[in-house]
Design an enzyme around this catalytic site. Structure first.
Site, PDB file in Angstrom:
ATOM      1  N   GLU A 131       0.826  -1.203   0.000  1.00  0.00           N
ATOM      2  CA  GLU A 131       0.000   0.000   0.000  1.00  0.00           C
ATOM      3  C   GLU A 131       0.866   1.261   0.000  1.00  0.00           C
ATOM      4  OE1 GLU A 131      -2.835  -0.752  -1.010  1.00  0.00           O
ATOM      5  OE2 GLU A 131      -4.242  -0.465   0.660  1.00  0.00           O
ATOM      6  N   THR A 184      -6.586   7.741  -5.066  1.00  0.00           N
ATOM      7  CA  THR A 184      -6.557   7.635  -3.612  1.00  0.00           C
ATOM      8  C   THR A 184      -5.777   8.779  -2.976  1.00  0.00           C
ATOM      9  OG1 THR A 184      -6.723   5.230  -3.746  1.00  0.00           O
ATOM     10  CG2 THR A 184      -5.945   6.152  -1.665  1.00  0.00           C
TER      11      THR A 184
END
Length: 312
Positions: A131, A184
């Site tokens: 991530e 994001t």
């Protein structure tokens, strides 16, 4: 074992009021990774399908292989060699944990190929590094449930402390992915660094209520608690027709509706599959009225996480 093929599921993060601390896995969609052992040391990305050429082929820059390299380094295995094929079965920037599913599929498959030297809990910090590569933040609310299955609570990041809670058997998620993209990093950038005491108190009450509602199978309490007063009002502006789609879902019996992860996907929780499917059709219809195509996924909470599809 010289070959393994593994699947890791998509996830819903935040779950309305639980920004960065709640997440759960769904049955579909998800990513698939194939690993072929080879004699030469080092990891090579042989192919990536479904990404339209957008993901890096450099093993040091791709979430699926970065986590594998970290695991090998941790285990002090320096002579391991393999070729990796990643099958992307969900769009990038979807809000369904796309990068997390890739990282989890990679780390899970490699751990299985090596004879399971680590538990899934022990694999979590490595998966989080995927991530970090993908979006700049090593958060666990996507990789955690994708790796461990079920509904996960991240109590703390320093030190990392996560646990699963029980959820009703008849609780179903409707996940609707509109054909738009939300980055994001952009979705995190627009958030405020401070919140009012009034909103903090309201949010804490909803977090506690949602956990209690899920564990006690109190659907009315689940419904009352699926309210986000901090993040959703800001991120909703990035999703066309958000309010109309949400209202359509509630009108068809959804317990609650909010943004999945950073968006643009939206999710609902419902009592029973029939209601969840009806809710999905209503949400899709609202997007269609705005000339936005979308896909629907309906499933119970996925309690299993990743799984092996084939070995040789």
């Amino acid at each position: 074992m010289n070959y393994i093929k593994a699947f890791a599921p998509a996830t819903v993060a935040n779950v309305a009021c639980g920004f960065d601390i709640f997440g759960f896995a769904v049955d579909e969609p998800g990513d698939v990774v194939e690993i072929y052992r080879r004699d030469e040391p080092g990891i090579v990305i042989a192919d990536i399908t479904g990404d339209e050429g957008r993901l890096p082929r450099d093993p040091l820059r791709n979430a699926v292989t970065v986590v594998m390299l970290r695991l090998l380094d941790h285990l002090k295995i320096f002579d391991f060699g393999c070729e990796v094929i990643l099958h992307k079965n969900m769009p990038l920037g979807s809000g369904m944990g796309s990068s997390a599913a890739s990282a989890v599929a990679g780390i899970f498959a490699l751990n299985e190929l090596l004879g399971q030297p680590l538990t899934r809990q022990q694999l979590l910090p490595f998966a989080m590094e995927g991530e970090r590569i993908a979006c700049g933040s090593a958060h666990a609310d996507n990789v955690g449930p994708s790796l461990m299955g079920g509904f996960l609570v991240i109590r703390s990041y320093q030190p990392l402390d996560v646990f699963r809670i029980t959820v009703p058997e008849n609780l179903y998620c409707t996940l609707v992915n509109p054909d738009i993209e939300v980055n994001t990093k952009d979705a995190r950038f627009i958030l405020r660094n401070e919140v009012s005491l009034k909103n903090a108190i309201s949010q804490m009450g909803n977090v506690a209520g949602l956990i209690a509602g899920l564990m006690q199978e109190d659907y009315d309490l689940i419904s009352r608690s699926m309210v986000d007063v901090i993040v959703e009002p800001i991120r909703a502006i990035l999703i066309p027709e958000f309010n109309e789609v949400k209202q359509a879902a509630i009108a068809q019996g959804a317990l609650g509706c909010s943004i999945s992860g950073a968006g643009p996907s939206m999710f609902t929780l419902s009592k029973g599959r029939e209601t969840a499917e009806r809710v999905g059709k209503a949400m899709q219809q609202k997007f269609a009225e705005a000339e936005i195509d979308s896909k629907i996924y309906v499933s119970a909470i996925n309690r299993d996480g990743p799984r092996v599809l084939a070995t040789a």
